[in-house]
Structure formats: C-alpha cells, structure tokens
Design a protein around this motif. Structure first.
Motif, mmCIF file in Angstrom:
data_model
loop_
_atom_site.group_PDB
_atom_site.id
_atom_site.type_symbol
_atom_site.label_atom_id
_atom_site.label_comp_id
_atom_site.label_asym_id
_atom_site.label_seq_id
_atom_site.Cartn_x
_atom_site.Cartn_y
_atom_site.Cartn_z
ATOM 1 N N PHE A 1 -5.006 36.122 -22.611
ATOM 2 C CA PHE A 1 -4.773 35.828 -23.951
ATOM 3 C C PHE A 1 -3.304 35.159 -24.271
ATOM 4 C CE2 PHE A 1 -4.055 36.791 -28.619
ATOM 5 C CZ PHE A 1 -5.191 36.458 -29.147
ATOM 6 N N VAL A 2 -3.100 34.428 -25.639
ATOM 7 C CA VAL A 2 -2.059 34.039 -25.636
ATOM 8 C C VAL A 2 -1.537 33.682 -27.206
ATOM 9 C CG1 VAL A 2 -1.770 32.473 -23.163
ATOM 10 C CG2 VAL A 2 -2.402 31.476 -25.187
ATOM 11 N N TYR A 3 0.048 33.840 -27.737
ATOM 12 C CA TYR A 3 0.489 33.900 -28.482
ATOM 13 C C TYR A 3 0.840 32.613 -28.567
ATOM 14 C CZ TYR A 3 2.887 33.974 -32.955
ATOM 15 O OH TYR A 3 3.559 33.464 -34.035
ATOM 16 N N ILE A 4 0.501 31.941 -30.044
ATOM 17 C CA ILE A 4 1.631 29.800 -29.781
ATOM 18 C C ILE A 4 1.609 30.121 -30.975
ATOM 19 C CG2 ILE A 4 0.852 27.506 -30.175
ATOM 20 C CD1 ILE A 4 -1.231 27.843 -28.621
ATOM 21 N N ASP A 5 3.319 30.022 -31.503
ATOM 22 C CA ASP A 5 4.718 30.365 -32.257
ATOM 23 C C ASP A 5 4.553 28.734 -33.025
ATOM 24 O OD1 ASP A 5 6.483 29.003 -31.006
ATOM 25 O OD2 ASP A 5 7.565 30.912 -30.640
ATOM 26 N N ALA A 6 5.145 28.486 -34.280
ATOM 27 C CA ALA A 6 5.495 27.863 -34.386
ATOM 28 C C ALA A 6 5.795 26.388 -33.830
ATOM 29 C CB ALA A 6 5.880 26.867 -36.186
ATOM 30 N N ALA A 7 6.908 27.126 -33.183
ATOM 31 C CA ALA A 7 7.844 25.747 -32.410
ATOM 32 C C ALA A 7 6.952 25.298 -31.576
ATOM 33 C CB ALA A 7 9.162 27.056 -31.958
ATOM 34 N N ALA A 8 6.331 26.326 -30.803
ATOM 35 C CA ALA A 8 5.391 25.854 -29.631
ATOM 36 C C ALA A 8 4.417 24.791 -30.229
ATOM 37 C CB ALA A 8 4.877 26.985 -28.695
ATOM 38 N N LEU A 9 3.823 25.220 -31.188
ATOM 39 C CA LEU A 9 2.763 24.530 -31.849
ATOM 40 C C LEU A 9 3.481 22.884 -31.964
ATOM 41 C CD1 LEU A 9 1.287 26.177 -34.726
ATOM 42 C CD2 LEU A 9 -0.099 24.803 -32.271
ATOM 43 N N HIS A 10 5.069 22.482 -32.143
ATOM 44 C CA HIS A 10 5.828 21.148 -32.778
ATOM 45 C C HIS A 10 5.603 20.775 -31.220
ATOM 46 C CE1 HIS A 10 6.555 23.357 -36.457
ATOM 47 N NE2 HIS A 10 6.177 21.931 -36.797
ATOM 48 N N SER A 11 5.602 20.941 -30.612
ATOM 49 C CA SER A 11 5.938 21.107 -29.130
ATOM 50 C C SER A 11 4.563 20.694 -28.287
ATOM 51 C CB SER A 11 6.495 21.644 -27.985
ATOM 52 O OG SER A 11 6.956 21.081 -26.301
ATOM 53 N N LEU A 12 3.742 21.025 -28.743
ATOM 54 C CA LEU A 12 2.274 21.011 -27.906
ATOM 55 C C LEU A 12 0.756 19.965 -28.866
ATOM 56 C CD1 LEU A 12 1.171 24.594 -27.424
ATOM 57 C CD2 LEU A 12 2.010 23.203 -25.680
ATOM 58 N N LEU A 13 1.587 19.488 -29.824
ATOM 59 C CA LEU A 13 0.568 18.858 -30.963
ATOM 60 C C LEU A 13 2.014 17.455 -31.570
ATOM 61 C CD1 LEU A 13 -1.266 21.327 -32.390
ATOM 62 C CD2 LEU A 13 -1.866 19.989 -30.531
ATOM 63 N N PRO A 14 2.458 16.559 -30.405
ATOM 64 C CA PRO A 14 3.205 16.120 -31.165
ATOM 65 C C PRO A 14 2.085 14.527 -31.767
ATOM 66 C CG PRO A 14 2.856 15.707 -28.991
ATOM 67 C CD PRO A 14 2.734 16.640 -29.106
ATOM 68 N N PHE A 15 2.435 13.917 -33.204
ATOM 69 C CA PHE A 15 1.595 13.233 -33.600
ATOM 70 C C PHE A 15 0.816 11.948 -32.314
ATOM 71 C CE2 PHE A 15 3.579 14.868 -37.749
ATOM 72 C CZ PHE A 15 2.627 15.689 -38.376
ATOM 73 N N PRO A 16 1.179 11.365 -31.382
ATOM 74 C CA PRO A 16 0.447 10.187 -31.180
ATOM 75 C C PRO A 16 -0.646 11.350 -30.425
ATOM 76 C CG PRO A 16 2.654 10.179 -31.054
ATOM 77 C CD PRO A 16 2.826 11.666 -31.482
ATOM 78 N N SER A 17 -0.371 12.588 -30.020
ATOM 79 C CA SER A 17 -1.370 13.117 -28.990
ATOM 80 C C SER A 17 -2.426 13.800 -30.164
ATOM 81 C CB SER A 17 -1.057 14.222 -27.801
ATOM 82 O OG SER A 17 -0.635 13.538 -27.375
ATOM 83 N N LEU A 18 -2.260 14.225 -31.084
ATOM 84 C CA LEU A 18 -3.016 15.189 -32.383
ATOM 85 C C LEU A 18 -4.122 14.257 -32.889
ATOM 86 C CD1 LEU A 18 -3.841 17.734 -33.429
ATOM 87 C CD2 LEU A 18 -1.568 17.341 -35.088
#
Length: 337
Positions: free
Chosen positions: A11-28
């Motif tokens: 189980f993982v927790y994905i915080d706001a800082a991680a989200l901005h890294s994981l979801l760059p706008f071109p990919s999202l």
C-alpha cells in the motif's frame, strides 16, 4: 493454517509533491484522452452521483463522497474521493480537503491513498486543456490565452494550456482582486521567461483580445460577454458547479458551439441550466461530450471562425483515470529504482 499471500505491491501514499512529479501535463492529458476515447473502457466505467452529508461538527461543514469503478482489464480499479468542506476554517487552514482511496476492482484490496486536492487541480486543468486542444483550429493556432480568476486552479490552467497549445505566446490575467492577479503574473513570468504575461485592465479587454478564454471563478453573475468573443475563439468554463453560479452570458452560448465534459453539466452548471430554462439552449444543441470528442464520435471545430464553448463540472471518472496513472507510474518508478 497458511498465511495469506502478500499483495503484489505494498500500500502506498502519494502526496501532493509526488503527484506533481508523477503527473506532468503532457502525460496526464494524453492518458485522459486515451481513456475517454476508448469506447469499451468508457462504457465500463461506473460513476454514481456524488453524495453530500452535512456535518454538525463545524458551521456549514459537509462531507462529499464521489465513487467510481471499472472492471475493464486496462482499468481494474475502484476509486473513492472524499472531500471535506469546512468554510469556517481560519485563513491559515484551507476550507476544502480531499483524499482519493484506490482499490483493486477485482479483489477489493486497498492499493493507495492519493492526496485529493492536488489530484483535483491537476485533472481539472488537464480536462480543460484537452478540450481546448481538440477544439483549437489547426490552421489558425491560438496565440493569446486569457485567464479569469487567480485562485488555486489558475496556475494549473495556465500550465496545462501552455502544454497542450504550444502556439500560445501571450497570457492575460484578470481577477477582481488585483493583488492576486499581480501575483499570478509574476509567478508565470518567472516560470516562463519568454512568455508575454500581462494583467488585463478589465475582463472585457481580456475576452476581446484572446483566442482562448479560460474561467475559474465562483461568479454568480456573467463575467464573459459573448458579444466580445473573437471569431474562432474558444471559451473554457470551469468555475460553476451549481445552478446558481454563472461565468458567461446567454450570448456566449448563442454564438458558440457548446460541448460538455459529462452529462452532469446539464444539471449542475448554472450557465447551461439557466439557458435551458430561458429557452436559449436545448439539450440537442449541445454538440457532444468530451469522451465523444476524444473518440471522434462527434465533429469538433467546423471552421476557423467558429466559436466553441466547453463547460466542465468534473466527475469521479477523471479522478479514477488520474489516480490510475499516478499509481501505475509510482509502481513502475519504484520497480526501476
């Protein structure tokens, strides 16, 4: 008795800082387009109406729950977004908090908890930018973006549109509170030194000059006058989510070809609800949903001078797709580490 098999991933927790890294706008944006355009996937996603519970723990407090799930092999997840609204919070503490819980739709096993406020900002901006990219004129690419509102969503809308529409070279910012618009202008100038970013003297001035107008305000009175929209303009309406809210007048809907993110917009968006009640707009006048547009099931822009209008209210469908991308990217990154 044998111990139960461990889950395939912890189980993982994905915080706001991680989200901005994981979801760059071109990919999202690319991921949302692929998910919404997939006919079997779109048909398999279940998204009941959100439910709201008043909370007696604080003045006007409420809990909102937004579930969605899918059994399709390419989206085997269940997501539940919980939003708390505490408008009486002090200025130092946000009045709205959110979290998205992600589960396996095959086993019910919990997989992740995702910071919901950042996820909402990212996916909301990505939806607007996706629609703008699908409705922009390929032969006359937009050059000027006008932003109405300088709240939390505004910088995300700016970044998402700049990502999806690289032809944009100028951004105009209008906000009722000039200090906020000045702060957003400074932030965008720092992030994009080659971009022309200016405060607009008035909303009318911004609308008349823009190829794309993106509104994210809580206005209850129209701030966009349709008569001022340029031929070929695209109007993005994000702010209203109740029938009492309204960011554009009826003339904008008369002049524009209207698209919506999901059917819920016809019941929740004040611009559309009011226009239907006044006989300005019929449901059959709405050209299509974002999923239909992404799939090519409906025609987008029909000419360079056509005005297009996109109204979004947001649903848990895009929460599910965004949470999927964040989770799967996190797992893939951890595996490679």
């Amino acid at each position: 008795m044998a111990a139960p098999a461990p889950p395939p991933h912890p189980f993982v927790y994905i915080d706001a800082a991680a989200l901005h890294s994981l979801l760059p706008f071109p990919s999202l944006i690319r991921h949302l387009r692929a998910g919404l355009a997939h006919p079997e996937l779109s048909a398999a996603i279940q998204c009941p109406h959100r439910v709201s519970f008043p909370l007696p723990t604080a003045p006007s407090a409420a809990l909102l729950l937004m579930p969605s799930w899918c059994a399709h092999p390419s989206l085997p997840y269940l997501a539940l977004k919980a939003v708390t609204s505490f408008p009486a919070n002090s200025p130092r503490l946000p009045g709205v908090h959110a979290a998205v819980s992600l589960f396996s739709s095959a086993t019910g096993a919990p997989l992740a908890s995702v910071e919901g406020s950042a996820l909402t900002l990212l996916r909301t901006a990505a939806v607007s930018a996706l629609a703008a990219s699908l409705l922009a004129s390929p032969s006359r690419p937009p050059a000027t973006l006008a932003l109405a509102g300088a709240g939390a969503l505004a910088p995300y809308l700016a970044e998402a549109h700049l990502s999806a529409l690289p032809s944009i070279t100028r951004v105009l910012v209008w906000n009722r509170t000039r200090a906020k618009s000045a702060a957003l202008v400074a932030r965008l100038r720092e992030a994009h030194p080659g971009l022309a970013v200016e405060e607009a003297g008035s909303m009318d001035e911004a609308v008349a000059a823009a190829d794309v107008v993106s509104c994210a305000t809580g206005s209850r009175e129209p701030i966009v006058r349709g008569e001022l929209l340029r031929p070929g303009a695209h109007l993005d309406l994000v702010g209203s989510f109740t029938p009492a809210m309204r960011e554009c007048d009826d003339e904008a809907l008369r002049r524009g070809r209207v698209f919506i993110d999901f059917e819920a917009a016809m019941e929740e968006a004040g611009e559309l609800v009011g226009a239907v009640q006044r006989g300005v707009l019929r449901r059959e006048d709405v050209a299509g949903t974002l999923a239909e547009l992404a799939a090519g099931a409906v025609q987008g822009r029909r000419g360079d001078d056509e005005i297009t209008v996109f109204k979004s209210v947001g649903t848990a469908v895009v929460d599910l797709l965004a949470a999927q991308l964040a989770y799967e990217t996190h797992i893939a990154t951890a595996k490679d580490a």
